[in-house]
Write an enzyme that holds these catalytic residues in place. Structure first.
Site, PDB file in Angstrom:
ATOM      1  N   TYR A 133       0.842  -1.199   0.000  1.00  0.00           N
ATOM      2  CA  TYR A 133       0.000   0.000   0.000  1.00  0.00           C
ATOM      3  C   TYR A 133       0.877   1.250   0.000  1.00  0.00           C
ATOM      4  O   TYR A 133       1.689   1.456   0.902  1.00  0.00           O
ATOM      5  CB  TYR A 133      -0.929   0.022   1.216  1.00  0.00           C
ATOM      6  CG  TYR A 133      -1.951  -1.102   1.264  1.00  0.00           C
ATOM      7  CD1 TYR A 133      -2.217  -1.897   0.144  1.00  0.00           C
ATOM      8  CD2 TYR A 133      -2.656  -1.370   2.424  1.00  0.00           C
ATOM      9  CE1 TYR A 133      -3.144  -2.920   0.193  1.00  0.00           C
ATOM     10  CE2 TYR A 133      -3.601  -2.385   2.488  1.00  0.00           C
ATOM     11  CZ  TYR A 133      -3.827  -3.160   1.370  1.00  0.00           C
ATOM     12  OH  TYR A 133      -4.761  -4.183   1.428  1.00  0.00           O
ATOM     13  N   SER A 148      -5.081 -13.973   1.326  1.00  0.00           N
ATOM     14  CA  SER A 148      -6.033 -13.061   0.704  1.00  0.00           C
ATOM     15  C   SER A 148      -6.314 -13.502  -0.717  1.00  0.00           C
ATOM     16  O   SER A 148      -5.384 -13.722  -1.501  1.00  0.00           O
ATOM     17  CB  SER A 148      -5.476 -11.634   0.697  1.00  0.00           C
ATOM     18  OG  SER A 148      -6.363 -10.742   0.053  1.00  0.00           O
ATOM     19  N   ALA A 173     -18.623  -1.900  -1.757  1.00  0.00           N
ATOM     20  CA  ALA A 173     -18.392  -1.968  -3.207  1.00  0.00           C
ATOM     21  C   ALA A 173     -17.791  -0.673  -3.735  1.00  0.00           C
ATOM     22  O   ALA A 173     -18.312  -0.046  -4.664  1.00  0.00           O
ATOM     23  CB  ALA A 173     -19.674  -2.329  -3.955  1.00  0.00           C
TER      24      ALA A 173
END
Length: 334
Positions: free
Chosen positions: A54, A152, A209
């Protein structure tokens, strides 16, 4: 704030977890990022999710700075390894022993801690033997640098194989971190059953979303200025799959249901993912502290069965359920 057990472990995490993907070190200035983290702490959130990739490692540093002065034992800190960081050399990506070991040491240094509570494989690496990956994770656990291991966006088959190996190595393999929302349900058919068998929980990302389920994007209308859909640093690409009039019109049908429950549409979206008993936590991000204060109100909400059915009816066939769309790259992105 409610807590849930993570997988079959004794570790409890807050069912709403703060994540800093696409914000810290990128979209949000450091002072604003710190304010958001403090708002999360004030709201009772003690679980924080980040990753080395990130903002190319900067997000971990920003999170560490925001958490300074907090009692470490009262926090649950998660980070991840897999994607390229640094100069993107040949071994700067994947789940090789070399990259995992360098990854954990770099993350611990940036986070300013001796250990992370959860260390996650950010994707599955088809170019490295699973035995090598899991053995490296086992060494990290045995050295006390990570307390638990997770993954993940692994497929059901990959989760089963990883869980079997973790059992042999006697390490706590407890979580999967997939995308999951009312609109994106690809984990339900295969990943969730495999996780339940293996003793893993889901820590889900993008429960709203990418902001579409807030209802702020209207069919046939220009997107709001400053929204995720206008972010050229990555947010725009992530949200593009939901940005069509059919989806946006269906999402507007959720407003009466949210009103009936006394929730905002964002709160309804977060509460919805938490109805799945295999979900331990929903990850929320924020660019403003007030967003945290609003979203945490989804904790503890129970949506009646009849309203869950009405949500399905309102969204109809715009919901994506294809299990093959679980993210699992076939080659490394170096």
């Amino acid at each position: 704030m409610k807590y849930r057990y993570l997988g079959n472990s004794g570790l409890k995490i807050t069912e709403i977890t703060y994540g800093n993907w696409l914000t810290h070190g990128s979209q949000v200035e450091n002072n604003a990022a710190k304010a958001c983290v403090h708002a999360a702490l004030d709201a009772g959130i003690t679980s924080f999710d980040t990753a080395d990739v990130y903002a190319n490692t900067v997000a971990e540093e920003v999170l560490a700075d925001a958490l300074k002065g907090q009692r470490r034992e009262s926090l649950e800190i998660f980070t991840k390894v897999y994607f390229p960081v640094g100069p993107r050399g040949a071994n700067d990506t994947g789940l090789s022993r070399k990259h995992i070991m360098e990854g954990i040491h770099g993350s611990l240094r940036r986070l300013g801690t001796d250990y992370v509570d959860l260390y996650q494989a950010h994707r599955y690496d088809v170019e490295t033997p699973l035995e090598e990956t899991m053995s490296a994770f086992a060494d990290i656990v045995h050295q006390g640098k990570a307390l638990y291991i997770g993954v993940s966006e692994w497929s059901a088959e990959q989760i089963r194989a990883g869980a079997a190996m973790a059992k042999e190595l006697r390490i706590p393999f407890v979580s999967n971190q997939p995308q999951y929302s009312m609109l994106w349900r690809v984990i339900e058919d295969q990943v969730v059953p495999a996780s339940e068998e293996a003793g893993l929980s889901q820590i889900v990302w993008s429960p709203v979303a990418q902001g579409v389920l807030t209802g702020k994007y209207l069919p046939g209308q220009p997107v709001p200025e400053g929204s995720r859909a206008t972010d050229t640093k990555g947010g725009q690409n992530m949200i593009s799959g939901f940005m069509n009039d059919d989806v946006l019109a269906r999402v507007q049908n959720l407003k009466p249901i949210a009103d009936e429950l006394g929730l905002s549409m964002a709160q309804l979206a977060v509460a919805w993912v938490l109805q799945n008993q295999n979900v331990a936590a929903a990850i929320i991000g924020a660019s403003r502290p007030e967003q945290i204060a609003e979203n945490v109100k989804a904790s503890g909400v129970e949506i009646p069965t009849e309203l869950m059915a009405r949500i399905d009816e309102a969204l109809g066939d715009v919901v994506e359920r294809d299990p093959s769309k679980t993210r699992a790259p076939e080659t490394r992105q170096s």
